[in-house]
Motif scaffolding. Structure first.
Motif, PDB file in Angstrom:
ATOM      1  N   GLY A   1      -3.319   0.443  -3.901  1.00  0.00           N
ATOM      2  CA  GLY A   1      -2.802  -0.333  -3.009  1.00  0.00           C
ATOM      3  C   GLY A   1      -3.874  -1.644  -2.951  1.00  0.00           C
ATOM      4  O   GLY A   1      -3.268  -2.826  -3.017  1.00  0.00           O
ATOM      5  N   ARG A   2      -4.922  -1.400  -3.024  1.00  0.00           N
ATOM      6  CA  ARG A   2      -6.090  -2.493  -2.855  1.00  0.00           C
ATOM      7  C   ARG A   2      -5.899  -3.283  -4.092  1.00  0.00           C
ATOM      8  O   ARG A   2      -6.256  -4.418  -4.045  1.00  0.00           O
ATOM      9  CB  ARG A   2      -7.236  -1.903  -2.617  1.00  0.00           C
ATOM     10  CG  ARG A   2      -8.446  -2.710  -2.291  1.00  0.00           C
ATOM     11  CD  ARG A   2      -9.715  -2.049  -2.022  1.00  0.00           C
ATOM     12  NE  ARG A   2     -11.046  -2.872  -1.617  1.00  0.00           N
ATOM     13  CZ  ARG A   2     -11.979  -2.708  -1.769  1.00  0.00           C
ATOM     14  NH1 ARG A   2     -12.365  -1.509  -1.736  1.00  0.00           N
ATOM     15  NH2 ARG A   2     -13.034  -3.435  -1.428  1.00  0.00           N
TER      16      ARG A   2
ATOM     17  N   SER B   1      -4.776  -7.318  -3.844  1.00  0.00           N
ATOM     18  CA  SER B   1      -5.736  -8.153  -4.501  1.00  0.00           C
ATOM     19  C   SER B   1      -5.181  -9.021  -5.635  1.00  0.00           C
ATOM     20  O   SER B   1      -5.242 -10.150  -5.598  1.00  0.00           O
ATOM     21  CB  SER B   1      -7.179  -7.400  -5.080  1.00  0.00           C
ATOM     22  OG  SER B   1      -7.759  -6.829  -4.142  1.00  0.00           O
ATOM     23  N   TRP B   2      -4.223  -8.444  -6.485  1.00  0.00           N
ATOM     24  CA  TRP B   2      -3.605  -9.291  -7.478  1.00  0.00           C
ATOM     25  C   TRP B   2      -2.718 -10.146  -6.894  1.00  0.00           C
ATOM     26  O   TRP B   2      -2.573 -11.319  -7.258  1.00  0.00           O
ATOM     27  CB  TRP B   2      -2.871  -8.277  -8.448  1.00  0.00           C
ATOM     28  CG  TRP B   2      -3.517  -7.852  -9.564  1.00  0.00           C
ATOM     29  CD1 TRP B   2      -4.239  -6.879  -9.875  1.00  0.00           C
ATOM     30  CD2 TRP B   2      -3.797  -8.513 -10.777  1.00  0.00           C
ATOM     31  NE1 TRP B   2      -4.695  -6.521 -11.140  1.00  0.00           N
ATOM     32  CE2 TRP B   2      -4.678  -7.922 -11.676  1.00  0.00           C
ATOM     33  CE3 TRP B   2      -3.173  -9.842 -11.061  1.00  0.00           C
ATOM     34  CZ2 TRP B   2      -5.008  -8.339 -12.975  1.00  0.00           C
ATOM     35  CZ3 TRP B   2      -3.758 -10.376 -12.585  1.00  0.00           C
ATOM     36  CH2 TRP B   2      -4.449  -9.629 -13.331  1.00  0.00           C
ATOM     37  N   MET B   3      -2.107  -9.858  -5.801  1.00  0.00           N
ATOM     38  CA  MET B   3      -1.118 -10.773  -5.072  1.00  0.00           C
ATOM     39  C   MET B   3      -1.839 -11.834  -4.652  1.00  0.00           C
ATOM     40  O   MET B   3      -1.263 -13.003  -4.496  1.00  0.00           O
ATOM     41  CB  MET B   3      -0.057  -9.883  -4.132  1.00  0.00           C
ATOM     42  CG  MET B   3       0.833  -8.689  -4.689  1.00  0.00           C
ATOM     43  SD  MET B   3       2.000  -8.213  -3.505  1.00  0.00           S
ATOM     44  CE  MET B   3       2.928  -7.654  -4.734  1.00  0.00           C
TER      45      MET B   3
ATOM     46  N   PHE C   1       0.736  -1.299   0.161  1.00  0.00           N
ATOM     47  CA  PHE C   1       0.062  -0.024   0.007  1.00  0.00           C
ATOM     48  C   PHE C   1       0.856   1.315  -0.194  1.00  0.00           C
ATOM     49  O   PHE C   1       0.549   2.275  -0.789  1.00  0.00           O
ATOM     50  CB  PHE C   1      -0.826  -0.135   1.078  1.00  0.00           C
ATOM     51  CG  PHE C   1      -2.046  -1.051   1.225  1.00  0.00           C
ATOM     52  CD1 PHE C   1      -3.456  -0.483   0.682  1.00  0.00           C
ATOM     53  CD2 PHE C   1      -1.877  -2.369   1.613  1.00  0.00           C
ATOM     54  CE1 PHE C   1      -4.297  -1.666   0.425  1.00  0.00           C
ATOM     55  CE2 PHE C   1      -2.893  -3.141   1.521  1.00  0.00           C
ATOM     56  CZ  PHE C   1      -4.274  -2.650   0.845  1.00  0.00           C
ATOM     57  N   LYS C   2       1.855   1.227   0.783  1.00  0.00           N
ATOM     58  CA  LYS C   2       2.739   2.414   0.858  1.00  0.00           C
ATOM     59  C   LYS C   2       3.569   2.613  -0.489  1.00  0.00           C
ATOM     60  O   LYS C   2       3.468   3.789  -0.944  1.00  0.00           O
ATOM     61  CB  LYS C   2       3.963   2.219   1.975  1.00  0.00           C
ATOM     62  CG  LYS C   2       3.168   2.103   3.165  1.00  0.00           C
ATOM     63  CD  LYS C   2       4.090   1.998   4.441  1.00  0.00           C
ATOM     64  CE  LYS C   2       3.509   1.732   5.937  1.00  0.00           C
ATOM     65  NZ  LYS C   2       4.433   1.564   6.940  1.00  0.00           N
ATOM     66  N   LEU C   3       3.792   1.594  -1.010  1.00  0.00           N
ATOM     67  CA  LEU C   3       4.759   1.694  -2.371  1.00  0.00           C
ATOM     68  C   LEU C   3       3.446   2.413  -3.410  1.00  0.00           C
ATOM     69  O   LEU C   3       4.172   2.894  -4.254  1.00  0.00           O
ATOM     70  CB  LEU C   3       5.317   0.703  -2.848  1.00  0.00           C
ATOM     71  CG  LEU C   3       6.493   0.010  -1.966  1.00  0.00           C
ATOM     72  CD1 LEU C   3       6.884  -1.214  -2.458  1.00  0.00           C
ATOM     73  CD2 LEU C   3       7.699   1.010  -2.066  1.00  0.00           C
ATOM     74  N   THR C   4       2.409   2.138  -3.379  1.00  0.00           N
ATOM     75  CA  THR C   4       1.316   2.548  -4.280  1.00  0.00           C
ATOM     76  C   THR C   4       0.660   3.953  -3.821  1.00  0.00           C
ATOM     77  O   THR C   4      -0.210   4.494  -4.700  1.00  0.00           O
ATOM     78  CB  THR C   4       0.513   1.642  -4.615  1.00  0.00           C
ATOM     79  OG1 THR C   4      -0.234   1.190  -3.420  1.00  0.00           O
ATOM     80  CG2 THR C   4       1.110   0.303  -5.308  1.00  0.00           C
ATOM     81  N   GLY C   5       1.071   4.468  -2.527  1.00  0.00           N
ATOM     82  CA  GLY C   5       0.671   5.935  -2.136  1.00  0.00           C
ATOM     83  C   GLY C   5      -0.734   5.605  -1.663  1.00  0.00           C
ATOM     84  O   GLY C   5      -1.220   6.591  -1.520  1.00  0.00           O
TER      85      GLY C   5
END
Length: 416
Positions: A346-347, A351-353, A226-230
């Motif tokens: 982030g979500r 979800s992809w992961m 989440f942090k890496l995607t802002g």
């Protein structure tokens, strides 16, 4: 003896593989076993789910009536969810627990047990070993901690193995021993060839499986996504569920309108629907909103709660996406409609992961890749152990002429 970077990488690679190898083998074998769980169970369950359609225009019982039939047939069961299918000859699935349920004939109300009990039991055991090494009850956190560490070690083995595999010279002669299986090899030379060949071809998938496994195992890794995607990390681990939907205060004495009109509205929201599922609580307060598959439930608020329907659409992308439609249980009004496109970055990434870890994000092809790579992980452990054993306990040869040739000097032996 000079110390090189290759030797510095090699020894942690070897030691990590020896220590974590057995757990890695268990996780890899069970991961391969459950790769096609939903497809196998669906196939084995097809007869139990199929019903006889009385006539093309035969009326169907309401969802509320079907729930009443389940409660009458199973007085101790507490319905926790309902899934309907678009095919006229498909029964309605009523969940009676986290993974248990019964099928109900939508025309007659007949309640029947789910089929494929043997397969379900098998996959249940495989999942317990994959996640917790078979631990039960209070011991599960210990099992989860061990599998998390082993998964992290597997990621390190994959990355360090790539470095150890990397040829000093990019020539066909130097790379051939580690790019494909060679005939006629025995003992150390065979194990070396298999270890490097399997590691090379399985490497991309194994890195995806272990990286996503870390995100699933550790909250700090999930928060990092989440942090890496802002995006703001959620309070609970996993993809962030949307906030609870506030329901307007109903008039005094008002009662819920029932599930049947809510299902009708859900069908109108997504005309090309594939499945529609609603969670009824399952141990939480009735009507508590639920997050999508693989997500934590939405935070509960005080007062009346909306019912959230997860609607899978035919031909939707991503394959795991589902529209989340939240409705007022007293009026049937749609209070919120959320699709995968509405998620923050982030979500979406989280979800992809979740589904890349099982391969389901890419359909049967992704699941097949995950299964093959997982089986490759078992062979990597086997050949790694064999190479390590020969390194620490070399066999004595009666004469120098009988000693097997060492691998080409352009390569470096790996051991896990």
């Amino acid at each position: 003896m000079s110390i090189t970077l290759r030797k510095i990488i090699f020894w942690p690679h070897l030691v990590s593989g020896v220590i974590a190898g057995l757990v890695i083998a268990v996780m890899s074998l069970t991961g391969a076993a459950i790769a096609f769980e939903s497809e196998i169970v669906g196939w084995a369950d097809s007869e139990a789910r199929r019903v006889q359609v009385p006539a093309p225009d035969a009326p169907r019982l309401s969802v509320d009536e079907l729930l009443a039939r389940v409660k009458a047939a199973r007085p101790k069961a507490q319905p926790s969810g309902v899934t309907v299918y678009p095919e006229p000859d498909s029964a309605v699935l009523v969940l009676t627990g986290r993974a248990e349920g019964v099928y109900v004939n939508p025309y007659t109300g007949e309640v029947r047990e789910q089929g494929a009990k043997g397969w379900r039991s098998f996959f249940h055991v495989m999942e317990e070993w994959h996640r917790w090494l078979g631990a039960q009850g209070d011991n599960r956190p210990v099992g989860k901690a061990i599998t998390g560490v082993a998964n992290t070690a597997f990621l390190f083995l994959a990355i360090s193995g790539l470095y150890l595999w990397w040829p000093r010279k990019w020539t066909l002669r130097a790379m051939r021993p580690t790019l494909w299986f060679r005939r006629g090899l025995k003992g150390k030379a065979r194990d070396f060839n298999w270890h490097n060949t399997i590691g090379f071809w399985a490497l991309p998938v194994l890195i995806v499986l272990t990286t996503t496994g870390m995100v699933i195992s550790y909250k700090w890794a999930s928060d990092l996504v989440f942090k890496l995607t802002g995006s703001e990390p959620p309070a609970a681990q996993g993809p962030a569920a949307a906030p609870a939907v506030k329901v307007p205060t109903p008039p005094e004495g008002a009662k819920p309108i029932g599930l049947e009109p809510l299902f009708a509205e859900a069908r109108r929201q997504v005309p090309a629907w594939e499945t529609i599922t609603v969670r009824l609580g399952g141990g939480q307060r009735p009507n508590a909103p639920q997050g999508p598959q693989g997500q934590a439930p939405a935070p509960q608020a005080q007062g009346p709660q909306a019912l959230t329907f997860a609607i899978r659409e035919q031909g939707a992308w991503p394959l795991f996406a589902a529209a989340q439609v939240s409705m007022d249980p007293f009026t049937g009004q749609v209070l919120r409609r959320e699709t995968f496109a509405d998620y923050n970055l982030g979500r979406k990434a989280r979800s992809w992961m979740r589904f890349l870890h099982t391969g389901e994000a890419l359909g049967w092809f992704g699941q097949l890749l995950a299964a093959i790579a997982s089986l490759g992980g078992v062979l990597l452990v086997w050949t790694g152990f064999a190479l390590s054993w020969r390194r620490f306990f070399p066999r004595r040869r009666p004469s120098a002429t009988a000693v097997e040739p060492e691998p080409a000097p352009a390569q470096s032996e790996t051991a896990a």
